[in-house]
Design an enzyme around this catalytic site. Sequence first.
Site, PDB file in Angstrom:
ATOM      1  N   GLU A  16      92.519 111.297   6.469  1.00  0.00           N
ATOM      2  CA  GLU A  16      92.511 111.560   7.783  1.00  0.00           C
ATOM      3  C   GLU A  16      91.646 110.713   8.456  1.00  0.00           C
ATOM      4  OE1 GLU A  16      93.753 115.241   5.515  1.00  0.00           O
ATOM      5  OE2 GLU A  16      92.013 113.745   5.204  1.00  0.00           O
ATOM      6  N   GLY A  23      97.282 117.788   3.811  1.00  0.00           N
ATOM      7  CA  GLY A  23      97.576 119.296   3.580  1.00  0.00           C
ATOM      8  C   GLY A  23      98.209 119.387   1.993  1.00  0.00           C
ATOM      9  N   ASP A  47      90.446 118.087   6.289  1.00  0.00           N
ATOM     10  CA  ASP A  47      90.684 119.745   6.660  1.00  0.00           C
ATOM     11  C   ASP A  47      91.261 120.427   5.434  1.00  0.00           C
ATOM     12  OD1 ASP A  47      93.062 118.722   7.178  1.00  0.00           O
ATOM     13  OD2 ASP A  47      93.429 120.253   8.561  1.00  0.00           O
ATOM     14  N   GLY A  69     100.798 117.431   6.556  1.00  0.00           N
ATOM     15  CA  GLY A  69     101.417 118.056   7.504  1.00  0.00           C
ATOM     16  C   GLY A  69     102.161 117.356   8.451  1.00  0.00           C
TER      17      GLY A  69
END
Length: 356
Positions: A147, A124, A155, A65
């Site tokens: 992350e 992402g 996530d 992202g």
Amino acid sequence: MEQPVLVTQRGGVGHLLLNRPKAINALNDEMVAIMADALRAWRDDEAIKAVVLSGAGERGLCAGGDIVSIHRDATALLEAGVGDVEAAACPSAVFWREEYQLNSEIAKYSKPYVALMDGIVMGGGVGVSAHANTRIVTDRTRLAMPETGIGFVPDVGGTHLLAHIVDNFGIYLGLTSASINGADAIALGLADHYVLGADLEAFVAAIADTSLDEALATYAQTPPESELYAQRDWLREAFAADTVAEIIARCEAVGNEAATKAAAAMAGKSPTTLSVTLRALREPLDTLDETLHREYRVSLRCIRNHDMAEGIRAQVIDKDRNPTWEPATLDAVNTSDVDGFFAPLADGLELVITNP
């Protein structure tokens, strides 16, 4: 300006081309919306027999992202000292809600969804590819969930994927942020087929000209042996420990180069998000949607936590690679701190996955 996702059709195949090559096709809200609209339209279009996802440029499918935007939101929330309500209204939280919805729809897609996981596939990028029903890796694949290196927790359904990998490999990947190649991804169950990067264009053309099965029969190859999977004995034992501190100690005790490197990698990451990540991976939920629901809670707590703003600053903004974590040690992270990341949100704030 060019569209950030190019949507085309050929021979009954819908093609989504992530089109921000200078940013390694990092996702933003516009891209998520374009993908969702196209997939919903093609799902009900009898003329479309399959969908292909790929990335523009030579560097990879998708690097994740837009973390510069996330840093801006995280810094503002931290300075304001706000709670869940304000965090849920920030642009990053709105983006996550739409992104996680898309991840869910990809996992349930009723037609072949062929994700070309070529080059860099991170964060992402894993979310829009590794939940697909047809996952293609290549000799150029570098896949990671990085992350914890920026004070965040995996996530986009990453904790669902990682928690279900055998022999504690998922815990290794989640805690160390290590990247793996295409052969490793297949060995660990994160991909389905191995196609040489040089053959991808012909492979996609063959899907349109013949069928997905025929294209796979022609271009899919037996992957090389996974060097990572060959290390499963020490990895299984070291990453079975109950705490991150004990996992690091076990890796140091193994003494080989790979184990020592893993220990050093974990020692440099946010103690808080390492602890939260281990909890999420040790307590898997039954379905992807349940996991996304929980991940949204965790993400909302991360974005107003000191370590996320600081981690992105150190890795991406200032690039000094010297974050100051709070707290600074694993011993200083207590159970109640970790519990707080998973606690229910106030009414109206929880992520709701729909089935459009």
